[in-house]
Write a protein that holds these residues in place. Structure first.
Motif, PDB file in Angstrom:
ATOM      1  N   THR A  29      36.915  43.276  51.458  1.00 51.56           N
ATOM      2  CA  THR A  29      35.772  43.050  50.654  1.00 51.56           C
ATOM      3  C   THR A  29      35.058  41.551  50.461  1.00 51.56           C
ATOM      4  O   THR A  29      33.973  41.643  50.559  1.00 51.56           O
ATOM      5  CB  THR A  29      35.913  43.798  49.271  1.00 51.56           C
ATOM      6  OG1 THR A  29      36.342  45.053  49.398  1.00 51.56           O
ATOM      7  CG2 THR A  29      34.525  43.831  48.586  1.00 51.56           C
ATOM      8  N   TRP A  30      35.943  40.824  50.250  1.00 47.60           N
ATOM      9  CA  TRP A  30      35.634  39.427  49.941  1.00 47.60           C
ATOM     10  C   TRP A  30      35.825  38.769  51.187  1.00 47.60           C
ATOM     11  O   TRP A  30      36.084  37.260  50.977  1.00 47.60           O
ATOM     12  CB  TRP A  30      36.458  39.035  48.945  1.00 47.60           C
ATOM     13  CG  TRP A  30      36.663  39.964  47.595  1.00 47.60           C
ATOM     14  CD1 TRP A  30      37.598  40.750  47.529  1.00 47.60           C
ATOM     15  CD2 TRP A  30      35.775  40.310  46.709  1.00 47.60           C
ATOM     16  NE1 TRP A  30      37.496  41.672  46.388  1.00 47.60           N
ATOM     17  CE2 TRP A  30      36.102  41.187  45.975  1.00 47.60           C
ATOM     18  CE3 TRP A  30      34.149  39.846  46.753  1.00 47.60           C
ATOM     19  CZ2 TRP A  30      35.356  41.852  45.147  1.00 47.60           C
ATOM     20  CZ3 TRP A  30      33.345  40.408  45.745  1.00 47.60           C
ATOM     21  CH2 TRP A  30      33.804  41.558  44.842  1.00 47.60           C
ATOM     22  N   TYR A  85      29.812  41.553  45.060  1.00 48.05           N
ATOM     23  CA  TYR A  85      29.831  42.915  46.017  1.00 48.05           C
ATOM     24  C   TYR A  85      29.054  43.835  45.122  1.00 48.05           C
ATOM     25  O   TYR A  85      29.409  43.948  44.124  1.00 48.05           O
ATOM     26  CB  TYR A  85      31.284  43.441  46.200  1.00 48.05           C
ATOM     27  CG  TYR A  85      31.317  44.735  46.880  1.00 48.05           C
ATOM     28  CD1 TYR A  85      30.477  44.859  48.214  1.00 48.05           C
ATOM     29  CD2 TYR A  85      31.762  45.805  46.273  1.00 48.05           C
ATOM     30  CE1 TYR A  85      30.680  46.059  48.970  1.00 48.05           C
ATOM     31  CE2 TYR A  85      31.823  47.205  46.782  1.00 48.05           C
ATOM     32  CZ  TYR A  85      31.056  46.997  48.077  1.00 48.05           C
ATOM     33  OH  TYR A  85      31.174  48.469  48.916  1.00 48.05           O
ATOM     34  N   LYS A 130      32.015  37.446  51.391  1.00 48.31           N
ATOM     35  CA  LYS A 130      30.906  37.584  50.222  1.00 48.31           C
ATOM     36  C   LYS A 130      31.814  37.163  48.881  1.00 48.31           C
ATOM     37  O   LYS A 130      32.813  37.485  48.749  1.00 48.31           O
ATOM     38  CB  LYS A 130      30.266  38.621  50.058  1.00 48.31           C
ATOM     39  CG  LYS A 130      31.303  40.032  49.965  1.00 48.31           C
ATOM     40  CD  LYS A 130      30.272  41.246  49.609  1.00 48.31           C
ATOM     41  CE  LYS A 130      29.511  41.598  50.800  1.00 48.31           C
ATOM     42  NZ  LYS A 130      30.222  42.108  52.070  1.00 48.31           N
TER      43      LYS A 130
END
Length: 632
Positions: free
Chosen positions: A599-600, A606, A603
């Motif tokens: 997910t990271w 989120y 970014k």
């Protein structure tokens, strides 16, 4: 094992105020070069390479104890085989008793075991003679090591025989890992580091000669044939198989021992009455053998009670669990259950991870509490109940790490202590339906709170060292939180939250089997878990092991949308872990979403899109309290 780390839901307060995250994806997910390279000796899958080699040290040892003078006199022959591709011009041998000298490097550097200042000293290992191939050797003593210089280089597959005669004064209880001390009816001698031991020559460091400051050991494997001569009234509990029982035991004790080999219930071998009235004049010599081990230790006393029971191992193999303890330790609440604890632990560890390889496992109540050696443990005379169970399970767990899997404790104490603390969790949960469970190392960390909260404090401390710090450089304040707790917690995260039990257990068992009786490095472990676990875990190794980064995830706002809501989640810490988000709706229903580590990867913020017909009431990160998220 989520139930192991479960707790009250940890709700990060919603905040409408914007913050600039400190997290940088390019740092966490940068390519990672592990400390030890892949080569012919160590493969990319974390297993020993096709050209892996390991030297060997076989020992013949003869020791006697003068119980009045408290002196051990020894005579040893080391048969050292050089399997390395190099010709060796010298041999380095450990003289661990020199740590008790006044001028030892350990005295000012570490202040003794567990940071306890040393107030007394001995003369250490006194070398009476040192010979190689029957000739007087040229040698130089350097603190807790001696370099024996060879007349001619020891070639590949060459064998050298080193003959050493020595003696030393046995330290009292202040000796820590080995010592003598008085039970109510007489002295107990816990003897470890009692003979000069070969240093390891390996493909990573050549001769690994780190001095004995405070951390434990790194040793070669081989076969041991050793004899211990003591006053005839004394009983000796030693690593390995007693090979002359008829010479040292009574006919009644021999019969009881045979009964124990067939019994799942504890059988008394030497009773309270026999221990209270020891007999015999002169001396007796107890003869032991142990194969494929890195060390041996023993304990001797006239006051010992002795009991035993059969252990049932995978493949139909059998072994003996045995306990030796003074009269004041006897009884059902205390050492009367030691053998039961030992038997259960060995059987379960063997079934879950790797079969126990030796003919017996021994627990001794004596002065050197809380130490482990191959096949034998030194625990406390006053231990009982839950504490005795915990310490027995933990110390016998060291049979797997580092006695079977030969970690370098001098450099990487986090591997043996953390790995062992991790497997303790299962034994505490399983024994007698969890009567002594759960054992969570966080209970013993500063603050004594929930494990996730305790480790969050550790990783929030800017002075806390990384796990991959030289063991002797870790201050006592951080020794347990980092070396035991954070290391074990990392394996729990890896098993429960990153790989899952099915992938983790398969990879972990393969790592143990691949490196049984060998010398893996941290890089080997990292590669093994990635290769068999099926994940690129570089972000985890970097954040958890190579750095002391924080996990800081926060829900900053919830915005309604035409189809539901958008939950804004910020990553403000450099550590990344998979995380569960629990969504609660106005109609009372709940839903969980798992955010993977990736997910990271690009970014810092989120936007989690949630489709729903009922308004979203709240969003909670880590509802089961598994993760060490920074509290606000």
């Amino acid at each position: 094992m989520k139930k192991i780390l479960s707790g009250l839901a940890f709700l990060l307060a919603l905040s409408s105020s914007a913050q600039t995250p400190a997290y940088d994806p390019l740092v966490t997910f940068a390519p990672l070069t592990l400390p030890d390279p892949v080569n012919a000796y160590r493969s990319a899958n974390g297993a020993p390479g096709p050209s892996y080699w390991q030297n060997r040290a076989d020992y013949e040892l003869h020791a006697s104890i003068d119980t009045a003078a408290k002196v051990l006199t020894g005579d040893e022959v080391i048969t050292y085989t050089n399997h390395s591709p190099d010709a060796l011009t010298s041999l380095w041998i450990q003289l661990d008793q020199n740590t008790y000298r006044k001028d030892a490097r350990s005295a000012p550097a570490a202040g003794g075991r567990r940071g306890i200042p040393r107030t007394q000293s001995t003369d250490g290992d006194v070398l009476d003679t040192v010979e190689v191939a029957g000739q007087k050797a040229d040698y130089v003593v350097s603190d807790t090591r001696v370099q024996v210089r060879l007349a001619a280089p020891l070639a590949h597959n060459g064998v050298a025989k080193v003959h050493i005669k020595y003696h030393f004064t046995i330290p009292e209880k202040w000796g820590g890992r080995m010592s003598w001390g008085d039970a109510k009816a007489g002295p107990i001698f816990d003897m470890a580091q009692w003979y000069p031991r070969m240093c390891v020559f390996d493909d990573l460091h050549g001769w690994d000669t780190q001095p004995y400051l405070a951390n434990e050991f790194y040793l070669e494997y081989g076969n041991f044939d050793y004899s211990v001569t003591v006053p005839a009234a004394m009983v000796v509990a030693g690593s390995g198989e007693l090979v002359n029982p008829k010479e040292v035991l009574t006919p009644t004790q021999l019969k009881r021992l045979d009964q124990a080999r067939a019994s799942d219930k504890t059988v008394m071998i030497r009773t309270l009455e026999e221990a209270a009235a020891p007999t015999g004049t002169g001396t007796k010599t107890w003869h032991f053998k142990m194969e494929n081990t890195r060390d041996v230790a023993f304990s001797a006393s006239a006051v010992f009670l002795w009991d035993a029971a059969r252990m049932n191992l995978p493949g139909g193999k059998k072994s003996l669990a045995m306990s030796y303890y003074p009269a004041e330790s006897a009884g059902e609440p205390a050492w009367g259950r030691s053998t039961e604890y030992l038997k259960d632990s060995v059987e379960r560890f063997s079934a879950r991870w790797f079969p126990y390889p030796w003919p017996n496992a021994i627990n001794v109540a004596g002065p050197s509490s809380g130490m482990e050696y191959p096949g034998i443990l030194f625990d406390g005379i006053d231990d009982k109940g839950k504490v005795l169970f915990f310490i027995t399970a933990h110390e016998i767990g060291h049979s797997w790490f580092p006695m079977i899997v030969g970690f370098n404790e001098r450099r990487n104490a986090w591997m043996d202590e953390g790995f062992n603390t991790f497997i303790d969790i299962f034994e505490s949960d399983d024994f007698s339906n969890g009567v002594y469970g759960p054992k969570r190392d966080g209970e013993y960390a500063p603050g004594g709170g929930h494990p996730a909260d305790e480790i969050a404090k550790v990783i929030a401390d800017p002075a806390a060292p990384a796990i991959l710090t030289r063991a002797d450089a870790i201050k006592e304040k951080y020794r347990h939180p980092i070396t035991y707790f954070k290391s074990a917690f990392g394996l729990t995260l890896l098993r429960d939250d990153i790989l899952g039990p099915q992938r983790f257990d398969f990879a972990f068992r393969k790592f143990i089997a691949d490196w049984a009786y060998k010398h893996p490095s941290p890089s080997d472990f990292f590669r093994a878990m990635e290769s068999e676990g099926g994940e690129d875990l570089s972000y985890f190794w970097r954040g958890w092991y190579l750095n002391n980064w924080q996990l800081d995830l926060a829900v900053t706002k919830i915005d309604p949308t035409p189809t539901g809501a958008t939950v804004t989640i910020e990553n403000r810490g450099q550590l990344v872990l998979p995380a569960v988000v629990e969504l609660t709706f106005e109609d009372g229903t709940k839903r969980r979403v798992t955010l993977p580590a990736e997910t990271w990867i690009q970014k810092t913020v989120y936007p989690l899109a949630v489709e729903t017909t009922s308004p979203l009431k709240q969003a909670i990160i880590d509802p089961d309290h598994n993760l060490p998220i920074l509290k606000r």
